[in-house]
Design a protein around this motif. Structure first.
Motif: not given
Length: 481
Positions: A378, A380, A382-383, A385
């Motif tokens: 992750k 920030d 967010k994962t 991709e």
């Protein structure tokens, strides 16, 4: 391959360069220099060739990632070929290969030079050298997207992905053309702000313009033989601050401008790590080179300048860091590879890629302890991709392979290992000066033609994130299907 659209975009690029070449021509006129005729001549040639190329608009408007990468790489090659001509024709640089090296170095914001003394160049040539940094800093295709071309989502995004630095490119507003306009507005006003600050600090107008555009593009071509060493402390501090600011992801500045999201700009992990690396490097080098506590302020000022210059890949210098202790030199070489933030004008591998690589390694180690656990990377909150993680790994492997191959070829010139290694590091990461022969007081003039060609390709590959340049040498990329 859609050759029609490639021809059309290259025509726009050559036309734009023809217009941009008028600026050094104007400088020559103001300083009563005959060198301006060379710039005017090449400008006219560019405008004629560019106009011929865009008269017939392409019938086929299909434009995919392959075309985007190829046309971006070709655009930068064509820019450099034409951009080198005025300096060669006017006699400021005697050999065309050297003029081409200087121009590629300028457009890619590298700042590596073949000149022993830049002060003998005309004002027009020195302005053009620095101005190429500003043009290349944000990207000429990004400029065309923002100003010239009509809006076309797929068309624009493929170009921006190929030219923008970093592992991923995102739109900060829905339309890609509006994104390009916002980025250029930020770029322009930051450049103007630095220019005003330099003038207030006592720098002459011509020097302030050249320094501001060079800093904005994180390029590093100086107009003084000693780079920035002869300017006063206030000027050096201003340049230090703006070098570091131009190494920040421009998306952070856009977030800062939005009243409701100011706090989010300071929560971007890449930006936090970027500043942490800078502060740690300054602290370690200051401790390593400071022999007298009374000189701590002086030492910090010059250390901060060099750290800011190297990590942002600008390449200005106030001191010959080639004479610093081994630990300090090692730190500078390491941050050469780190580079600035993605989405900035800086070069290098980018801080975001470093973060992903470290987190990826940490995840793999954790699997030995907990084989059945499922962990995601992750940033920030967010994962990241899997495809992006894979792209970063592939980029790193490709980067290492090109770096090793370049060092081996450059080693044919029989310079010492440090010179060979840092000459490639300085060009591939778009920094400028390296160590020993190519240190802050040296240059690249002594290299053979073969080595200069390799180093030019490294500069282009480094600025364009490798893949656009590699595609030029792949036959399958040129097929129609």
């Amino acid at each position: 391959m859609n050759f029609g659209i490639i021809r059309y975009i290259l025509g726009l690029v050559v036309d734009l360069e023809g217009v941009l070449l008028l600026f050094p021509g104007l400088v020559a006129y103001l300083y009563h220099e005959k060198e301006g005729y060379s710039f005017l001549l090449v400008s006219i040639v560019c405008l004629i060739l560019g106009t011929i190329s865009i008269i017939k608009k392409p019938k086929d408007r299909e434009f995919y990632s392959k075309e985007g990468f190829v046309v971006v790489a070709l655009s930068w090659v064509v820019l450099s070929i034409f951009g080198a001509l005025p300096m060669y024709l006017c006699g400021d640089i005697e050999q065309y290969i050297d003029a081409l090296f200087e121009t590629v170095s300028g457009f890619t914001t590298t700042g590596a030079s073949i000149a022993d003394n830049v002060e003998i160049f005309s004002h027009a040539t020195n302005f053009w050298r620095c101005f190429t940094h500003w043009i290349g800093g944000m990207g000429v295709l990004v400029f065309i997207l923002a100003i010239i071309t009509p809006s076309n989502g797929g068309y624009s995004m493929h170009l921006m992905k190929a030219e923008s630095p970093g592992p991923s490119v995102s739109k900060i507003v829905p339309r890609i053309k509006d994104t390009a306009k916002i980025l250029y507005k930020i770029y322009f006003f930051m450049t103007l702000a630095q220019m005003v600050c330099l003038l207030i600090a006592g720098m002459p107008l011509f020097d302030a313009i050249c320094t501001a555009v060079g800093t904005a593009g994180t390029g590093g071509f100086g107009i003084k033989a000693d780079s920035m060493a002869s300017y006063n402390a206030a000027i050096q501090i201003i340049v230090t601050v703006f070098m570091i600011l131009f190494g920040v992801n421009f998306n952070a500045y856009y977030i800062l401008l939005k009243a409701k999201e100011k706090k989010a700009a300071f929560e971007i992990e890449e930006v936090r790590v970027y500043f942490l690396i800078i502060f740690m490097s300054i602290a370690l080098i200051t401790i390593n080179i400071c022999n007298d506590v009374k000189n701590i302020g002086y030492t910090i000022r010059h250390t901060a300048f060099q750290v800011g210059s190297i990590i942002t890949t600008t390449g200005f210098a106030t001191k010959d860091f080639n004479t610093w202790p081994q630990l300090s030199r090692a730190i500078l070489v390491l941050i050469m590879f780190v580079g600035a933030c993605a989405g900035s004008t800086g070069g290098g591998m980018k801080v975001s890629r470093l973060i992903i690589l470290i987190k990826s390694a940490k995840r793999e180690i954790s699997y030995f302890i907990h084989p059945r656990c499922i962990k995601t990377i992750k940033m920030d909150g967010k994962t990241v991709e899997k495809e992006q993680v894979r792209d970063v790994h592939a980029f790193f492997v490709t980067y290492v392979m090109i770096f090793v191959g370049s060092v081996l070829i450059v080693s044919l010139d029989n310079f010492d290992a440090v010179t060979n290694f840092t000459s490639v590091a300085a060009t591939f990461n778009n920094i400028g000066p390296g160590l020993n022969v190519v240190g802050p007081t040296g240059n690249f003039a002594q290299f053979s033609v073969l080595s200069k060609i390799v180093l030019m390709l490294d500069m282009l590959a480094g600025r364009l994130e490798i893949y656009p340049m590699l595609l030029l040498f792949m036959p399958k990329a040129w097929t129609r299907n």
